[in-house]
Design an enzyme around this catalytic site. Sequence first.
Site, PDB file in Angstrom:
ATOM      1  N   GLU A 196      31.346 -72.308  -1.689  1.00 17.50           N
ATOM      2  CA  GLU A 196      30.656 -72.492  -2.896  1.00 17.50           C
ATOM      3  C   GLU A 196      31.941 -72.675  -3.938  1.00 17.50           C
ATOM      4  O   GLU A 196      32.060 -73.903  -5.081  1.00 17.50           O
ATOM      5  CB  GLU A 196      30.378 -70.800  -4.001  1.00 17.50           C
ATOM      6  CG  GLU A 196      28.729 -70.440  -3.154  1.00 17.50           C
ATOM      7  CD  GLU A 196      28.672 -70.165  -2.046  1.00 17.50           C
ATOM      8  OE1 GLU A 196      29.749 -69.799  -1.292  1.00 17.50           O
ATOM      9  OE2 GLU A 196      27.612 -69.738  -1.746  1.00 17.50           O
ATOM     10  N   HIS A 211      21.930 -59.542  -4.781  1.00 15.79           N
ATOM     11  CA  HIS A 211      21.060 -61.095  -5.387  1.00 15.79           C
ATOM     12  C   HIS A 211      19.796 -60.991  -6.762  1.00 15.79           C
ATOM     13  O   HIS A 211      18.764 -61.379  -6.162  1.00 15.79           O
ATOM     14  CB  HIS A 211      20.567 -60.722  -4.233  1.00 15.79           C
ATOM     15  CG  HIS A 211      21.527 -61.601  -3.142  1.00 15.79           C
ATOM     16  ND1 HIS A 211      21.813 -60.754  -2.494  1.00 15.79           N
ATOM     17  CD2 HIS A 211      21.149 -63.035  -2.180  1.00 15.79           C
ATOM     18  CE1 HIS A 211      22.537 -62.168  -1.054  1.00 15.79           C
ATOM     19  NE2 HIS A 211      21.980 -62.795  -1.165  1.00 15.79           N
TER      20      HIS A 211
HETATM   21  C1  LIG Z   1      28.435 -66.756  -1.178  1.00 17.81           C
HETATM   22  C2  LIG Z   1      27.755 -66.730  -0.833  1.00 17.81           C
HETATM   23  N1  LIG Z   1      26.743 -67.714  -0.412  1.00 17.81           N
HETATM   24  C3  LIG Z   1      25.618 -68.368  -0.026  1.00 17.81           C
HETATM   25  C4  LIG Z   1      24.899 -67.030   0.511  1.00 17.81           C
HETATM   26  C5  LIG Z   1      23.473 -66.784   0.485  1.00 17.81           C
HETATM   27  N2  LIG Z   1      23.560 -66.886   2.109  1.00 17.81           N
HETATM   28  C6  LIG Z   1      22.923 -65.486   2.610  1.00 17.81           C
HETATM   29  S1  LIG Z   1      22.860 -65.704   4.099  1.00 17.81           S
HETATM   30  C7  LIG Z   1      23.578 -66.912   4.353  1.00 17.81           C
HETATM   31  C8  LIG Z   1      23.394 -68.363   5.812  1.00 17.81           C
HETATM   32  C9  LIG Z   1      24.850 -66.809   6.695  1.00 17.81           C
HETATM   33  O1  LIG Z   1      24.512 -67.987   7.634  1.00 17.81           O
HETATM   34  P1  LIG Z   1      25.729 -66.964   9.208  1.00 17.81           P
HETATM   35  O2  LIG Z   1      26.549 -67.244   8.399  1.00 17.81           O
HETATM   36  O3  LIG Z   1      25.475 -67.977   9.938  1.00 17.81           O
HETATM   37  O4  LIG Z   1      24.786 -66.036   9.722  1.00 17.81           O
HETATM   38  P2  LIG Z   1      23.607 -65.709   9.905  1.00 17.81           P
HETATM   39  O5  LIG Z   1      23.043 -65.765   9.138  1.00 17.81           O
HETATM   40  O6  LIG Z   1      23.032 -67.044  10.734  1.00 17.81           O
HETATM   41  O7  LIG Z   1      23.686 -64.737  10.528  1.00 17.81           O
HETATM   42  C10 LIG Z   1      23.013 -68.252   2.982  1.00 17.81           C
HETATM   43  C11 LIG Z   1      23.789 -69.472   3.117  1.00 17.81           C
HETATM   44  C12 LIG Z   1      25.313 -65.607   0.405  1.00 17.81           C
HETATM   45  N3  LIG Z   1      25.134 -65.020   0.641  1.00 17.81           N
HETATM   46  N4  LIG Z   1      26.495 -65.876   0.283  1.00 17.81           N
END
Ligand SMILES: Cc1ncc(C[n+]2csc(CCOP(=O)(O)OP(=O)(O)O)c2C)c(N)n1
Lengths: 333, 333, 328, 328
Positions: C60, C129
């Site tokens: 971000e 959220h």
């Molecule tokens: C700072 C932030 N940015 C965006 C999000 C929205 N978000 C939640 S899970 C996710 C994907 C995360 O990917 P990863 O780290 O690979 O974990 P996975 O969900 O695959 O276990 C996103 C973009 C968030 N929760 N926090």
Amino acid sequence: MATTKPALADLDLRLGLYRVMVACRRFETRAQELFFEGLVRGTTHLGIGQEAVAAGFAAAMRADDYTFATYRGHNHALARGTPMGPLYGELFGRANGLMGGKGGSMHITSAEHHMMGSYAIVGAHLPIALGAAWSAQYRKSGQVAVCFFGDGTTNIGAFHEALNLAAVWKAPVVFVCENNQYMEYTAIAAVTAVARPAADRASAYGLEPIVVDGNDVDAVHEVAVATLGRARGGDGPSLVEAITYRHGGHSRADPGTYRPADEVSSWLARDPITTYRARLEAVGVDAADLDRIEAEATAKVAAAEAAAREAPEPSPDVIETEVWADGSSRWRN
Amino acid sequence: MATTKPALADLDLRLGLYRVMVACRRFETRAQELFFEGLVRGTTHLGIGQEAVAAGFAAAMRADDYTFATYRGHNHALARGTPMGPLYGELFGRANGLMGGKGGSMHITSAEHHMMGSYAIVGAHLPIALGAAWSAQYRKSGQVAVCFFGDGTTNIGAFHEALNLAAVWKAPVVFVCENNQYMEYTAIAAVTAVARPAADRASAYGLEPIVVDGNDVDAVHEVAVATLGRARGGDGPSLVEAITYRHGGHSRADPGTYRPADEVSSWLARDPITTYRARLEAVGVDAADLDRIEAEATAKVAAAEAAAREAPEPSPDVIETEVWADGSSRWRN
Amino acid sequence: MAELTYRAAVAAGIAQEMDRDPTVVLIGEDVGAAGGVFKLTEGLFDRFGPDRVRDTPISEQAIVGAAMGAAMTGLRPIAELMFSDFFAVAWDMVANQIAKTRYMTDGQVSVPLVLRTANGAGLRFGAQHSQSVENWLMAIPGLKVVAPSTPADVVGLMASAVRDPDPVIVCEHKALFATKGEVPDGEHVVPLGTAATVREGTDCTIVAIAAMVSRAAEAADRLAADDGISAEVIDLRSLVPLDAQAILASVAKTSRLFTVEENPRLCGWGAEIVSLVADEGFYSLDAPLVRITTPHVPLPSAAALEDAALPTVDRIVDTVRRRLDEAK
Amino acid sequence: MAELTYRAAVAAGIAQEMDRDPTVVLIGEDVGAAGGVFKLTEGLFDRFGPDRVRDTPISEQAIVGAAMGAAMTGLRPIAELMFSDFFAVAWDMVANQIAKTRYMTDGQVSVPLVLRTANGAGLRFGAQHSQSVENWLMAIPGLKVVAPSTPADVVGLMASAVRDPDPVIVCEHKALFATKGEVPDGEHVVPLGTAATVREGTDCTIVAIAAMVSRAAEAADRLAADDGISAEVIDLRSLVPLDAQAILASVAKTSRLFTVEENPRLCGWGAEIVSLVADEGFYSLDAPLVRITTPHVPLPSAAALEDAALPTVDRIVDTVRRRLDEAK
Ligand SMILES: Cc1ncc(C[n+]2csc(CCOP(=O)(O)OP(=O)(O)O)c2C)c(N)n1
Ligand SMILES: Cc1ncc(C[n+]2csc(CCOP(=O)(O)OP(=O)(O)O)c2C)c(N)n1
Ligand SMILES: [Mg+2]
Ligand SMILES: [Mg+2]
């Protein structure tokens, strides 16, 4: 990949690993059905397909080691011993919920089991886990903090800050990247400058790259034993990249259709549970024992579901409790 | 270190490099005196000893390339052509200040010279510079953004995010770490997991490690030409670590006594300006020409000081201007 | 007029501006091929291509910082923060860089960008959220902040936000995504800083934004039907710039003010409105100024708790009725 | 009683707590060997050693996050953010993690930590190093916030902050570091949530914190001397918990309220106080509630501008005089 080979774990350990994986799978498979039934509300992020990481690490941890997980944290909570009834209760938003309905699926915490929380802002818990490790170091308690996160998390600032500081302080923390290839709907490879999002960053913190087959619970367990041992021995943090896959979508109703069908099917064929069952049978474990483990899991899940279904909605009175340690939310006289 | 050898730059270029370094030095040396006289207020962070980085890069930049600097930004502003009078005016908090007294020493900006600002929150300008580079890429303007920052900046989250995204987008940006060995009062080595805070992180973003003697303006210039060329050619970002030293303290009245005396003296002996003068004389440049450059700098600094001394204090009316593009700060009707 | 969902209005509003101005670009997590995790940007990637609609890593600070750098150098970027709670991870970029740069450079540099974000509660997503962060933003000099409550306002305010030469934050409310409304045909622009009077009334003024507007309006209907209380409902739409005159004029008529705020109690936008009226409108008041807010707690996730934490129609009705009674 | 500077009181206050409780540790940038860039932690490294006083890299998210993790697991960490403006780079840790974790876990996890920071203007440091961010903090449920104005309160509130089982933010005001005052001998503890009446009065109440307290008091002196106006001056000291009763009691007596705020105008702590009084104290009021604030702009750095931007004694005197006159 798979830089380690399966440990010659004894049978009890191996059955234990299987038991945890199966319990996680049953719990989550049912949770998904209940989501579609409208019983699980809000959102829920399942770790179906990723159980070997949770199980392999949990089995290597001391009872008082700390777990820090993400919103995709059910497996980790269960693997540390969190009871299923209150977990379902939390997912349903019921009064018997682990956190009384205040936290929800993304914030599963069971401090009693040293499951120190599930964090829903990507990356936030890496510094926090480092802090718990620093505390253990200061208190000379011998505890280790294990911090699980996704591949996408390796591109956020908090990752970088936590890794560096952990390395400088030689903090007893193991950072475990569950590389399931995707963030939400976007492939990690599309937005990352290196091929291995965690391992290719290890040297930036003076650490060894460690990659493990995250679908092979024995391999995970072996890496867990090694990295936890290193941390406990005062040799500082590790960064582990466990290669795995989530069978379903990112959350809620996401069907995960942004993934090529053959990619999905090849990973389904590498299901950590069915492949492990095959391995156990191959080394002579009685199929009936494995069936029993599965039946037990099914029964536990059913009982948990029933308990949560019966639990009442939380009382609105609790909205204003537990902001502060005195139990209240009073901000004025 | 010193992976490059001095370019065979032509004499004009070399005299230009010398001219810029000397001008920076005179400007800042006098600024420090004026700080102790109480004329420069607030705080001021001098780049005395680090002039070769600013001069070497600026000489390799196209007039419309963007510079992004830190609070230690006077050298970079001057090297891009920012006039000294308004610069002193800003340091003094006078109405003739570059930013009318609103920004101060830490926020020197001269958009006219594509000096896009000095940023006082460590790390913030790396993503911003990347954004300018992305804009140039999108506009197909052929511009490059060059972003200068310190060694301490390599441990903050924004560094990590900017480097990764710049690499993924192949943005035309050159990140230049001026490794002057210290953050404020703490040595970078004490709090960093790797020996070379920038270069040892390059591979984490799929980049080559580039280390240059930051006190050798020819070497810096050569690296600048190469990395700017790479960026302009569509080959994406670079991360350069220029090894250098600040002769004085971090800011204001800091005498920098946390640094071993012999370390300081060994670096003073490697002064980028005196050593460059010696090199120029060695290749046959007339000492009188160099003396003239120095005298010109002294005269320019004196004139600038006089102009700023004569300038009035800004009118309080301007406090409420220029929040918005309409010139006002109106937030209501 | 076409009926659109609030969700579709977001994409339509962005498309209107991207069509108009080739310097308008869109970046964010999953905004491209996936069309956004809330499907708010659906179709834009196909229509405008990968150069103008770019997916980012989860970074971000880099997203918002890149938008700033691009805005400083000739683009009109729109950056999405998937959830408004994530402003926290980019807060330095927003509060210290974007908001202050024009001022610090005495106008040398402008930052014409839009940050859009899914704001607010109602989806049982829990404390990280579901926040309403308009008040974080309103507290920072140098930011403009809008919070549309209808599909038409989504399109109209998005247009103004993109065209504005200053940074504008557009808070899109998650609980409204599925709601529908008429959107005028052709170009639709709603100027920043104009409140909308949703319902006229004479006994009290109720000020709300976003998801609280329909609750305030429903409460007003009930107050009229059950109690004969005539409440004027104002949808601010824009917090900065603020249509202070609309509020003051309404209170001059009604003598009473209520705010309905989704944000936690302390230092909300309502406190600003109340303070403004308590100063400039004091002599037209004849009863206490009352804020109806979520209590000062993080938001709970369980449906039963989240529903009860936010101001409900019942709570608005009860509070207005009781406080007007008291004041008699 | 010993006379200490505000600066020395910070180190003394921390030392008092580190002496008392071995789980109290201190981390931050340059807080160790260097004794802090403002010399606020001088002597602590020598006295308590590198295990208890640790220098960090420039990694505010890691600093604050580490403090949180440590607080969750048995320590009582104090983390320094060198300038309060840097809360922005760690805002997620502060606003989304530290503040919400106890609630989200329904009390399973506590976060007993202290974040200390150099807050406020007056040193000509410009817009990114001079902010007053109490209102950012006050807006977040789950944070306690104090802002001492005297050396004694620095020691006393630091003690309460460290001993408190919840997260407490201590805003130390840069412009006060060199000021001196008596600090009681022996253990000195000032409970959170107790305002101090700095000066009694009957005609109006002036509420202030930190560097604005002495200005309010000086203004009150001048108003008394020049205009015969008797102003009561309240130093809130603690914003959360808030001594609402002290304010309401004072306004019940004086019928008039002014706030003096260093923060930019919108959504400040003053708006919260005004709103509280405009609701609960309405019937004791007989004139508008007036906030005297810095205008809603980033802070300029030039001495002439910074001085004129903040509420000055002159501006307080003029405003109070004029607004009381108007109300006659
Ligand atoms: C700072 C932030 N940015 C965006 C999000 C929205 N978000 C939640 S899970 C996710 C994907 C995360 O990917 P990863 O780290 O690979 O974990 P996975 O969900 O695959 O276990 C996103 C973009 C968030 N929760 N926090
Ligand atoms: C986020 C943030 N943290 C801390 C500071 C305070 N600070 C200003 S300069 C500085 C040292 C920076 O060191 P480095 O990056 O090496 O740059 P140098 O000053 O040596 O040029 C620090 C800690 C800041 N401005 N921003
Ligand atoms: Mg992933
Ligand atoms: Mg440095």
